[in-house]
Structures are given as structure tokens and as C-alpha cells.
Write a protein that holds these residues in place. Sequence first.
Motif, PDB file in Angstrom:
ATOM      1  N   ASP A   1     -10.781  23.840   1.280  1.00  0.00           N
ATOM      2  CA  ASP A   1      -9.899  23.096   2.535  1.00  0.00           C
ATOM      3  C   ASP A   1     -10.812  22.156   3.344  1.00  0.00           C
ATOM      4  N   ASP A   2     -11.934  22.230   3.340  1.00  0.00           N
ATOM      5  CA  ASP A   2     -12.968  21.459   4.101  1.00  0.00           C
ATOM      6  C   ASP A   2     -12.709  19.868   3.820  1.00  0.00           C
ATOM      7  N   PRO A   3     -12.991  19.519   2.609  1.00  0.00           N
ATOM      8  CA  PRO A   3     -12.654  18.064   2.200  1.00  0.00           C
ATOM      9  C   PRO A   3     -11.317  17.832   2.237  1.00  0.00           C
ATOM     10  N   ALA A   4     -10.352  18.992   2.048  1.00  0.00           N
ATOM     11  CA  ALA A   4      -8.834  18.659   1.877  1.00  0.00           C
ATOM     12  C   ALA A   4      -8.360  18.296   3.035  1.00  0.00           C
ATOM     13  N   ARG A   5      -9.012  18.736   4.290  1.00  0.00           N
ATOM     14  CA  ARG A   5      -8.462  18.367   5.728  1.00  0.00           C
ATOM     15  C   ARG A   5      -8.906  16.844   5.968  1.00  0.00           C
ATOM     16  N   LEU A   6      -9.977  16.148   5.470  1.00  0.00           N
ATOM     17  CA  LEU A   6     -10.152  14.775   5.465  1.00  0.00           C
ATOM     18  C   LEU A   6      -9.292  14.105   4.565  1.00  0.00           C
ATOM     19  N   ILE A   7      -9.205  14.466   3.516  1.00  0.00           N
ATOM     20  CA  ILE A   7      -8.346  13.490   2.445  1.00  0.00           C
ATOM     21  C   ILE A   7      -6.938  13.505   3.072  1.00  0.00           C
ATOM     22  N   ALA A   8      -6.237  14.524   3.269  1.00  0.00           N
ATOM     23  CA  ALA A   8      -4.854  14.974   3.962  1.00  0.00           C
ATOM     24  C   ALA A   8      -4.981  13.631   5.185  1.00  0.00           C
ATOM     25  N   TRP A   9      -5.797  13.927   5.971  1.00  0.00           N
ATOM     26  CA  TRP A   9      -5.621  12.883   7.032  1.00  0.00           C
ATOM     27  C   TRP A   9      -5.773  11.227   6.743  1.00  0.00           C
ATOM     28  N   LEU A  10      -6.442  11.031   5.714  1.00  0.00           N
ATOM     29  CA  LEU A  10      -6.747   9.701   5.224  1.00  0.00           C
ATOM     30  C   LEU A  10      -5.299   9.390   4.878  1.00  0.00           C
ATOM     31  N   THR A  11      -4.408  10.307   4.418  1.00  0.00           N
ATOM     32  CA  THR A  11      -3.117   9.807   3.919  1.00  0.00           C
ATOM     33  C   THR A  11      -2.017   9.625   4.680  1.00  0.00           C
ATOM     34  N   THR A  12      -2.297   9.757   6.313  1.00  0.00           N
ATOM     35  CA  THR A  12      -1.429   9.977   7.170  1.00  0.00           C
ATOM     36  C   THR A  12      -1.357   8.459   7.790  1.00  0.00           C
ATOM     37  N   ASP A  13      -0.353   8.001   8.539  1.00  0.00           N
ATOM     38  CA  ASP A  13      -0.304   7.035   9.586  1.00  0.00           C
ATOM     39  C   ASP A  13      -1.574   6.907  10.321  1.00  0.00           C
ATOM     40  N   GLU A  14      -2.146   7.888  11.011  1.00  0.00           N
ATOM     41  CA  GLU A  14      -3.422   8.003  11.685  1.00  0.00           C
ATOM     42  C   GLU A  14      -4.440   7.112  11.163  1.00  0.00           C
ATOM     43  N   ALA A  15      -4.684   7.205   9.593  1.00  0.00           N
ATOM     44  CA  ALA A  15      -5.586   6.621   9.058  1.00  0.00           C
ATOM     45  C   ALA A  15      -5.215   5.229   8.533  1.00  0.00           C
ATOM     46  N   ALA A  16      -4.283   4.650   9.187  1.00  0.00           N
ATOM     47  CA  ALA A  16      -3.978   3.400   8.463  1.00  0.00           C
ATOM     48  C   ALA A  16      -4.775   2.197   8.587  1.00  0.00           C
ATOM     49  N   TRP A  17      -5.860   2.292   9.528  1.00  0.00           N
ATOM     50  CA  TRP A  17      -6.776   1.271   9.647  1.00  0.00           C
ATOM     51  C   TRP A  17      -8.118   1.473   9.111  1.00  0.00           C
ATOM     52  N   ILE A  18      -7.986   2.499   8.018  1.00  0.00           N
ATOM     53  CA  ILE A  18      -9.416   2.947   7.273  1.00  0.00           C
ATOM     54  C   ILE A  18      -8.953   2.587   6.194  1.00  0.00           C
ATOM     55  N   THR A  19      -9.832   1.647   5.346  1.00  0.00           N
ATOM     56  CA  THR A  19      -9.795   1.455   3.922  1.00  0.00           C
ATOM     57  C   THR A  19     -11.021   0.842   3.635  1.00  0.00           C
TER      58      THR A  19
END
Length: 281
Positions: A251-269
Motif C-alpha cells: 500500500d505504500d506505492p499504491a497510495r502514490l499511484i492512486a493519487w497520480l490517477t486523481t484530478d489532484e495530479a492532473a498537472w504532473i506528467t
Amino acid sequence: MPLMPHPAPEDLRRDPLPLRGRTALVTGASRRAGIGHAVARRLAAYGASVYLHHHVPHDSAMPWGADRIEDVIASVRAALGDPGARVVAGPGDLTEPSAPAELIATATETLGGRLDILVANHALSGSDGTLDTIDATMLDAHWAVDTRSVLLLVQAYARHRATLPPRTPGGRVVMMTSGQDIASGMPGEIAYALQKGALASITRSLSTTLTENAITVNTVNPGPVDTGYATGEIYDAVAAHSPAGRWGMPDDPARLIAWLTTDEAAWITGEVINSEGGFRR
């Protein structure tokens, strides 16, 4: 409508279901001890409907053995945050050149005709060695699974997203790399390290290619994660090199991966992100 320099106060409050109405495919989600399962649970908890890809013959051939897919599905369903969301699963041998496009098509159709999120978590275990012991068969096997299939998945996913209205929100691709370019690298897993390095290297090119389709592309190095493959002295040695004195949990990397899929991470690519908890190699 022009963008505002500061969000309204109500927009600062975190949505408990930021992926409500979104759909996701997570590959390599066949073991409850694995990262794919942890990612799927997070996405489901955030409101997404999730398609779990599995290839049981691979796990059956490994020392840790295969898990019951029914148990994996039940575990992810138990995490659903939106009662209207779904969790389904299906097999796929990604060594077959046609399998990635078929998997994208199946997941898209099963989830209602639209696929928002692709998490390419699968990888080939074993069939590797040092520079002196690797051969063409090992290199080809890792290329087919760890790199070729991922690129073909992204290709098929991008073609699907291109059929949607322009700049449809929610397009996300997350790939997985490893620690092949950190400290001493991975000299005992040359074939695996080579192919994972290729994914890290292509991240920026893919993100630039898919920007016009409003799709972000990022790659995560999860670091040493306890998925049941290491025991004894090796396990203790890795834990000793972590400031936290432990391995990462799925779940440690899973939290990061899940966050990257949200709109909060829309500016990270186009980023390769390490999630290693300060691990010192």
C-alpha cells in the motif's frame, strides 16, 4: 472560462471519492500480497470501477505460488467506496503480441465503454541473471512482457481515448520501473533492469505524445516492497538499509499511484517518481 489563480474554498476540501465515475484497468493484479492488488483496492476505495488483469500460470510457476482470483476480487470489492462501482477480472497472457489490445478492448467494454486509467503493473519474475549468465531467451522474454506489452497497452489505450470527446478528463497512465539507475543498480537482474529502464526512458516521450489527449503519463519505482518473495537474511538486510527499519508494504506505492490517477495530479506528467522510503542501496 479562464482559470482562477486560487481555487475557491470549497474546492480545497478533499473529495473522499475523487475517482467516482472513473474506470481503471490494473494489470498484474493476481495476488493479494502484490502491488497490483493494493493499487486496485485504493482505486476502488476512491470510487473507481476496476478491471483486474491476471495471469495465474506465471504465479503458479513462482516459489510463492498463485492466489485464488476469487479471493483477490472479493478483497478489492470489499474496498469499494462507491456502491455503484464494479470490480471484474479477466486473464491475459501478455507475451502474446495481440493480447494488450485485446485486454484494453475487453476492459473497456466490460466497464461500460470508456477506460480512464491504465496502471501497467505486471512484470516477468525470474528468467534472469548476471551479465555473464543472461542469454537471448532471457532478454527476449523480459522484452516481451516488461516492455513490449506495456507499450502496446499504452498504444491501444491511447487509440481508445482518441475516440472520446476532445480533452475528456481523467486520462491517466502509470507504468512501473525499478531501481536500475540508482546506486549500484541491479547487477543480478540484467534483463529485468534493462527493460524497466526502457520504460523510465520512454516516459517523457509518451507523456508529450499524449498531452493533446489530456492523458498524463508517469512511471513509479516502488522500491523494495514486501510481496512475499524475500525471506531470511536478504529480508533483514534490506530492512536494515531503510531509515524506517522495514520494507515497503504494497500500500505504500499504491497510495502514490492512486493519487497520480486523481484530478489532484492532473498537472504532473512525464515524471519518474521514486517511492523508496529513503532506502539506501
